[in-house]
Design an enzyme around this catalytic site. Structure first.
Site, PDB file in Angstrom:
ATOM      1  N   GLY A 125       0.069   4.355  -0.265  1.00 36.65           N
ATOM      2  CA  GLY A 125      -1.279   4.429  -0.123  1.00 36.65           C
ATOM      3  C   GLY A 125      -1.764   5.740   0.822  1.00 36.65           C
ATOM      4  N   ARG A 165      -6.934  17.366  -2.638  1.00 36.71           N
ATOM      5  CA  ARG A 165      -7.620  16.522  -1.905  1.00 36.71           C
ATOM      6  C   ARG A 165      -6.440  16.012  -0.798  1.00 36.71           C
ATOM      7  NH1 ARG A 165     -12.162  13.179  -4.230  1.00 36.71           N
ATOM      8  NH2 ARG A 165     -12.827  14.426  -5.926  1.00 36.71           N
ATOM      9  N   ARG A 219       5.168   0.527  -6.132  1.00 31.90           N
ATOM     10  CA  ARG A 219       4.434   0.776  -4.853  1.00 31.90           C
ATOM     11  C   ARG A 219       4.861   0.189  -3.476  1.00 31.90           C
ATOM     12  NH1 ARG A 219       0.244  -0.157  -1.582  1.00 31.90           N
ATOM     13  NH2 ARG A 219      -0.427  -2.350  -1.006  1.00 31.90           N
ATOM     14  N   GLY A 266       3.712  -0.882   0.262  1.00 28.67           N
ATOM     15  CA  GLY A 266       2.503  -1.040   0.811  1.00 28.67           C
ATOM     16  C   GLY A 266       2.658  -2.379   1.688  1.00 28.67           C
ATOM     17  N   THR A 267       1.651  -2.555   2.545  1.00 24.32           N
ATOM     18  CA  THR A 267       1.539  -3.580   3.342  1.00 24.32           C
ATOM     19  C   THR A 267       0.495  -4.607   2.766  1.00 24.32           C
ATOM     20  OG1 THR A 267      -0.080  -2.368   4.913  1.00 24.32           O
ATOM     21  CG2 THR A 267       2.066  -2.280   5.469  1.00 24.32           C
ATOM     22  N   GLU A 272      -3.680  -7.650  -0.689  1.00 21.47           N
ATOM     23  CA  GLU A 272      -3.654  -6.227  -0.336  1.00 21.47           C
ATOM     24  C   GLU A 272      -4.795  -5.828  -1.545  1.00 21.47           C
ATOM     25  OE1 GLU A 272      -1.331  -4.439  -3.082  1.00 21.47           O
ATOM     26  OE2 GLU A 272      -2.555  -6.026  -4.245  1.00 21.47           O
ATOM     27  N   MET A 273      -4.421  -4.409  -1.761  1.00 21.89           N
ATOM     28  CA  MET A 273      -5.726  -4.220  -2.593  1.00 21.89           C
ATOM     29  C   MET A 273      -5.285  -2.860  -3.673  1.00 21.89           C
ATOM     30  SD  MET A 273      -8.057  -2.818   0.630  1.00 21.89           S
ATOM     31  CE  MET A 273      -9.700  -2.964  -0.268  1.00 21.89           C
ATOM     32  N   SER A 298       2.160  -7.141   7.294  1.00 20.41           N
ATOM     33  CA  SER A 298       1.584  -6.526   8.478  1.00 20.41           C
ATOM     34  C   SER A 298       0.945  -7.501   9.421  1.00 20.41           C
ATOM     35  CB  SER A 298       0.761  -5.347   8.367  1.00 20.41           C
ATOM     36  OG  SER A 298      -0.071  -5.557   7.552  1.00 20.41           O
ATOM     37  N   ASP A 299       0.238  -8.479   8.913  1.00 24.63           N
ATOM     38  CA  ASP A 299      -0.427  -9.302   9.658  1.00 24.63           C
ATOM     39  C   ASP A 299      -0.313 -10.848   8.839  1.00 24.63           C
ATOM     40  OD1 ASP A 299      -2.176  -7.445  11.268  1.00 24.63           O
ATOM     41  OD2 ASP A 299      -2.223  -6.721   9.201  1.00 24.63           O
TER      42      ASP A 299
HETATM   43  N1  HPA Z   1      -6.376  -7.352   3.434  1.00 28.31           N
HETATM   44  C1  HPA Z   1      -6.185  -6.313   2.553  1.00 28.31           C
HETATM   45  N2  HPA Z   1      -5.133  -5.506   2.355  1.00 28.31           N
HETATM   46  C2  HPA Z   1      -4.277  -5.654   3.366  1.00 28.31           C
HETATM   47  C3  HPA Z   1      -4.396  -6.412   4.606  1.00 28.31           C
HETATM   48  C4  HPA Z   1      -5.471  -7.208   4.370  1.00 28.31           C
HETATM   49  O1  HPA Z   1      -5.762  -8.163   5.378  1.00 28.31           O
HETATM   50  N3  HPA Z   1      -3.313  -6.184   5.383  1.00 28.31           N
HETATM   51  C5  HPA Z   1      -2.690  -5.257   4.772  1.00 28.31           C
HETATM   52  N4  HPA Z   1      -3.321  -4.699   3.636  1.00 28.31           N
END
Ligand code: HPA
Length: 234
Positions: A20, A43, A87, A89-90, A181-182, A205-206
């Protein structure tokens, strides 16, 4: 060259890691690839190609969220012939037993986004990972003893929610979604549409249920584990 990528066709590898954060892509190129060369600065969405274990690998920044990630992945697939995209990511864990620093291999990606709905006339399409990439990643996790979970993630259009996320995402949690995630759902539908292999490897990550957060040191070790896993898998 494509609209968002100034690389020449031969400058991009068939195997691409997607991060990302473009500075994360730069960090990976400098620390994990040999002879990495930057091929894109449009960009500031940096992309690099180098080698890992003698094989040509690219790493591309994508920005956050499905629309941004999809632009870069689409162009890599359709204008640069990328055929394997992972990908890295977190994510925020939805399950108490999927702890901070754990790895999640996203077997599937549910979504609250409307991106696929017009394509399928309102019906649901299952966004799934490439089985062979998933299997390879799982074998590596087992071999190295890396704590990991495999399952369904939620690709959300929201990072911030008005209500407490555990309330807001209650149904998803009840249905066993591992984390939020997104980007993954859109990556997997591009993989399906254009017949390329896709996988998301995420580190927690959380933990949204227990409130646990990764410390800076945790993030570094978890990142290093995820990078080695992604490079060995691709
Ligand atoms: N929400 C969405 N995407 C994320 C989050 C989250 O809490 N933590 C890491 N990526």
């Amino acid at each position: 060259m494509s609209i968002h990528n100034e690389a020449k066709q031969e400058d991009v590898a068939e195997k691409v890691l997607l991060a990302g954060d473009p500075l994360r892509a730069q960090y990976i190129a400098k620390n994990y690839l040999k002879n990495a060369v930057c091929y894109n600065r449009v960009r500031n969405m940096l992309g690099y190609t180098g080698t890992y274990d003698g094989k040509k690998i690219s790493v591309q920044g994508t920005g956050m969220g499905m629309p941004s990630m999809s632009i870069y992945a689409y162009e890599l697939i359709n204008f640069y012939k990328a055929n394997s995209l992972i990908r890295i990511g977190t994510c925020g864990s939805f399950q108490a037993d999927v702890k901070v620093k754990n790895i999640i291999l996203a077997m599937g990606a549910s979504t609250d986004s409307a991106m696929n709905r017009p394509i399928f006339q309102g019906a649901d399409f299952s966004n799934i990972a490439d089985y062979y990439l998933l299997r390879k990643a799982e074998e590596y996790c087992r071999k190295k003893g890396l704590p990991h979970a495999i399952g369904n993630v939620l690709t959300s259009d929201h990072f911030y929610t008005e209500e407490n996320p555990v309330e807001y995402y209650k149904k998803w949690i009840e249905y066993g979604i591992k984390a939020v995630e997104m980007e993954t759902a859109a990556l997997y539908s591009l993989g399906a549409r254009y017949e390329v292999d896709t996988l998301s490897i995420l580190t927690v990550s959380d933990n949204l249920v227990t409130g646990e957060h990764a410390s800076p040191e945790d993030r570094e070790t978890a990142f290093d584990n995820m990078m080695n896993l992604a490079l060995e898998t691709i």
